[in-house]
Write a protein that holds these residues in place. Structure first.
Motif, short mmCIF file in Angstrom:
data_model
loop_
_atom_site.label_atom_id
_atom_site.label_comp_id
_atom_site.label_asym_id
_atom_site.label_seq_id
_atom_site.Cartn_x
_atom_site.Cartn_y
_atom_site.Cartn_z
N ILE A 212 29.76 5.98 29.56
CA ILE A 212 29.54 4.57 29.21
C ILE A 212 28.09 4.18 29.49
CG2 ILE A 212 30.29 2.21 29.62
CD1 ILE A 212 32.37 3.95 28.26
N LEU A 213 27.56 4.63 30.62
CA LEU A 213 26.15 4.34 30.93
C LEU A 213 25.22 4.98 29.91
CD1 LEU A 213 26.17 4.80 34.82
CD2 LEU A 213 26.18 2.65 33.52
N ALA A 214 25.57 6.19 29.46
CA ALA A 214 24.76 6.85 28.44
C ALA A 214 24.82 6.08 27.12
CB ALA A 214 25.25 8.28 28.23
N ILE A 215 25.98 5.52 26.80
CA ILE A 215 26.10 4.70 25.60
C ILE A 215 25.21 3.47 25.70
CG2 ILE A 215 27.69 3.18 24.35
CD1 ILE A 215 29.89 5.23 24.84
N TYR A 216 25.19 2.85 26.88
CA TYR A 216 24.33 1.68 27.06
C TYR A 216 22.86 2.04 26.85
CZ TYR A 216 28.40 -0.57 29.27
OH TYR A 216 29.64 -1.10 29.53
N PHE A 217 22.45 3.18 27.40
CA PHE A 217 21.05 3.59 27.24
C PHE A 217 20.74 3.91 25.78
CE2 PHE A 217 17.83 7.01 27.13
CZ PHE A 217 16.75 6.30 27.63
N ALA A 218 21.67 4.57 25.11
CA ALA A 218 21.46 4.88 23.69
C ALA A 218 21.38 3.61 22.86
CB ALA A 218 22.58 5.79 23.19
N MET A 219 22.17 2.61 23.22
CA MET A 219 22.10 1.33 22.51
C MET A 219 20.75 0.66 22.75
SD MET A 219 24.76 0.71 20.65
CE MET A 219 24.79 -1.07 20.44
N TYR A 220 20.23 0.78 23.96
CA TYR A 220 18.90 0.23 24.25
C TYR A 220 17.84 0.90 23.37
CZ TYR A 220 14.56 -0.79 26.72
OH TYR A 220 13.28 -1.17 27.01
N ALA A 221 17.87 2.23 23.33
CA ALA A 221 16.89 2.96 22.53
C ALA A 221 17.04 2.64 21.05
CB ALA A 221 17.03 4.46 22.78
N SER A 222 18.28 2.54 20.60
CA SER A 222 18.52 2.19 19.20
C SER A 222 18.03 0.78 18.90
CB SER A 222 20.01 2.31 18.88
OG SER A 222 20.28 1.99 17.54
N GLY A 223 18.16 -0.12 19.88
CA GLY A 223 17.67 -1.48 19.70
C GLY A 223 16.16 -1.54 19.54
N VAL A 224 15.45 -0.69 20.27
CA VAL A 224 14.00 -0.63 20.12
C VAL A 224 13.63 -0.18 18.71
CG1 VAL A 224 11.91 0.54 20.92
CG2 VAL A 224 13.61 -0.22 22.57
N ILE A 346 29.16 -5.36 24.76
CA ILE A 346 28.42 -5.07 25.99
C ILE A 346 27.23 -4.16 25.69
CG2 ILE A 346 28.56 -4.09 28.31
CD1 ILE A 346 31.60 -4.68 28.14
N GLY A 347 27.48 -3.11 24.90
CA GLY A 347 26.39 -2.22 24.53
C GLY A 347 25.31 -2.94 23.75
N ASN A 348 25.74 -3.89 22.93
CA ASN A 348 24.78 -4.63 22.12
C ASN A 348 23.89 -5.54 22.97
OD1 ASN A 348 24.17 -4.33 19.46
ND2 ASN A 348 25.48 -5.97 18.73
N VAL A 349 24.37 -5.91 24.17
CA VAL A 349 23.51 -6.67 25.09
C VAL A 349 22.25 -5.87 25.40
CG1 VAL A 349 23.33 -7.55 27.44
CG2 VAL A 349 25.37 -8.02 26.09
N PHE A 350 22.43 -4.58 25.65
CA PHE A 350 21.27 -3.73 25.93
C PHE A 350 20.39 -3.57 24.69
CE2 PHE A 350 24.39 -2.68 29.12
CZ PHE A 350 23.63 -2.50 30.27
N SER A 351 21.02 -3.50 23.53
CA SER A 351 20.26 -3.38 22.29
C SER A 351 19.42 -4.63 22.04
CB SER A 351 21.23 -3.14 21.13
OG SER A 351 20.54 -3.10 19.90
N LYS A 352 20.00 -5.79 22.27
CA LYS A 352 19.27 -7.04 22.02
C LYS A 352 18.22 -7.30 23.09
CE LYS A 352 21.94 -7.16 18.64
NZ LYS A 352 21.45 -6.58 17.36
N PHE A 353 18.51 -6.88 24.31
CA PHE A 353 17.48 -6.99 25.36
C PHE A 353 16.27 -6.14 24.98
CE2 PHE A 353 15.68 -5.53 29.46
CZ PHE A 353 15.28 -6.76 29.96
N ALA A 354 16.55 -4.97 24.40
CA ALA A 354 15.45 -4.13 23.91
C ALA A 354 14.66 -4.85 22.82
CB ALA A 354 16.00 -2.81 23.38
N GLY A 355 15.38 -5.58 21.95
CA GLY A 355 14.69 -6.31 20.89
C GLY A 355 13.80 -7.42 21.43
N ILE A 356 14.25 -8.08 22.50
CA ILE A 356 13.43 -9.13 23.11
C ILE A 356 12.12 -8.55 23.63
CG2 ILE A 356 13.31 -10.79 25.01
CD1 ILE A 356 16.34 -11.11 24.77
N LEU A 357 12.21 -7.40 24.28
CA LEU A 357 11.01 -6.76 24.83
C LEU A 357 10.15 -6.13 23.74
CD1 LEU A 357 12.52 -4.96 27.97
CD2 LEU A 357 11.41 -7.21 27.86
N ALA A 358 10.81 -5.61 22.71
CA ALA A 358 10.08 -4.82 21.71
C ALA A 358 9.12 -5.66 20.88
CB ALA A 358 11.07 -4.11 20.79
N GLY A 359 9.50 -6.91 20.56
CA GLY A 359 8.64 -7.72 19.72
C GLY A 359 7.23 -7.88 20.27
#
Length: 458
Positions: A212-224, A346-359
């Motif tokens: 599950i933690l790996a999924i969260y990290f992958a969602m973060y990277a995918s969000g970037v 939940i995973g999408n939270v990490f993806s969107k957090f990545a989007g906030i930082l990525a811009g």
């Protein structure tokens, strides 16, 4: 392979319009900044951060909203809401940037409900045997919407003016929302699934599982990566390769199309491979293709100067990124089953957090060190997410046990272990409490007939 169901088709339309509307502003911003002499990449970065902030709140709100409403209702309401907000964007652009950023927050929130609601609709209305293809189709819909937007927005801006694309996609969103509203109600099934939803303590238990933690990290990277693909590609061509806004149609439209094709093909391929191989191995293959190939494309782009060559590699990059739909995205359904929409939120939270930082990160790094630095950073994200997630996908069965609502016990014989007397006065041997394995396990060998004794092992 059956045809997609009507709920799946409407979810596709909703997400296509959703992502098409998101892709309008990155193109229009270059026209706006040409008149006001501002930095288009900084404007896109600031608006993208505001959008993803609203999107992040949507992921946090998705869990209680999915519990309260059906996927059908939530998808319809969310689509109608972002269409209404989109109509106000041309007015906000005329004023100070603060007004635009404030409007981007509710726009991001309403758009952010799209995927959680769509996954909830799939859980309610789509059979398990069709989930792989259905997930691939709704994920490919986002790329299809971006492709349509990337192709028609520059044309509409040049012919009709830049406010027209906003109005067009708002009307499309309103029409799709009305069609979804007219679907047969999925509320009874939604109530059944809501009974299985987890509280926050259980969410913490889920997060202790390495997969599950790996999924969260992958969602973060995918969000970037998604933040760049859906917001900064026009800026890359205009600022790094000197393209005109009118050129963006042919430079960028093919990439989302290839992404859609890869999403669908990966879903079909994964479903077919799953008939012969373990499901997690199919997910590993798809995730490997979806991370290694984009990383290779990004590294190659950094060495090219040709606008046409970059366009081709960008198309391959975004296309092969789509293989992750049958890897990372389908893994949500493999692991969480009926609670896939919760885990996805939940995973999408990490993806969107990545989007906030990525811009701001993209626009700042591009200004300081150039776009090649940005592309190399994206390649590193792909490599790291692939290594972490693929190495843990073998734990999908263990992780899925966290989401089971009940365990079915094996058939046991709960008779007394004391010797009982039969009607003839003879003692009957005790019955074993072990799982029933037939007559050979119930009686001692000396009490069975010769025919039974020949069948029973020593």
């Amino acid at each position: 392979m059956g045809k997609p169901s009507l709920p799946t088709l409407l979810a596709i339309c909703a997400l296509a319009a959703n992502y098409g509307s998101r892709s309008v502003f990155p193109v229009v911003s270059h026209v706006i900044c040409a008149d006001s002499r501002c930095s288009a990449s900084e404007l896109v970065g600031a608006s993208a951060s505001a959008f993803f902030a609203g999107d992040l709140v949507a992921q946090l709100a998705a869990k209680p909203l999915v519990q309260r409403y059906s996927g059908q209702q939530l998808l319809s309401l969310g689509t109608a809401a972002w269409a209404l907000v989109l109509l106000l964007v041309p007015l906000a652009v005329q004023g100070p940037m603060l007004g635009l950023l404030l409007l981007k927050l509710p726009f991001g929130f309403c758009c952010g409900l799209g995927y959680p609601a769509a996954h909830a609709l799939l859980a309610e209305a789509v059979p398990a045997s069709e989930k792989g293809l259905a997930v691939s189709l709704i994920v490919s819909a986002s790329a299809m919407g971006a492709m349509i937007s990337n192709f028609i927005t520059p044309q509409l801006v040049e012919i009709c003016g830049w406010p027209v694309p906003f109005v067009l996609f708002a009307l499309l969103g309103g029409g799709v929302a009305s069609a979804i509203r007219m679907l047969p109600s999925s509320r009874p099934k939604a109530k059944e699934l809501a009974a299985d939803t987890a509280d926050w303590e259980e969410l913490l238990v889920w997060s202790k599982e390495p997969l599950i933690l790996a999924i969260y990290f992958a969602m973060y990277a995918s969000g970037v990566a998604n933040a760049f693909l859906y917001s900064f590609v026009p800026s890359l061509f205009v600022e790094a390769y000197g393209a005109q806004v009118s050129d963006l149609a042919w430079l960028t439209a093919a990439a989302p199309l290839f992404n859609s094709i890869c999403c669908v093909l990966s879903g079909i391929l994964a479903d077919r491979l799953a008939r012969s191989f373990e499901t997690y191995r199919c997910r590993m293959l798809m995730q490997l293709l979806g991370t290694a190939l984009p990383a290779l494309c990004l590294v190659t782009i950094c060495s090219l100067e040709s606008r046409f060559g970059v366009s081709i590699l960008l198309t391959v990059w975004m296309g092969t990124h789509g293989f992750q739909t049958s890897g990372l995205t389908a893994l949500f359904h493999d692991v969480a089953h009926a609670r896939a929409s919760e885990l996805f939120a939940i995973g999408n939270v990490f993806s969107k957090f990545a989007g906030i930082l990525a811009g701001p990160m993209f626009s700042r790094n591009a200004a300081l060190w150039g776009w090649r630095c940005v592309l190399c950073g994206l390649a590193v994200h792909y490599v790291m997410s692939g290594l972490v997630l693929i190495s843990l996908m073998h734990r999908s069965k263990e992780a899925s046990r966290l989401f089971l609502t009940e365990d079915k016990p094996r058939a046991l014989k709960f008779e007394t272990s004391a010797v009982r007397e039969t009607a003839g006065g003879q003692g009957e041997p005790p019955v074993s409490l072990l799982p029933d394995k037939g007559p050979c396990s119930e009686h001692p060998r000396e009490n069975v007939s010769l025919k039974q004794r020949q069948r029973c092992p020593q």
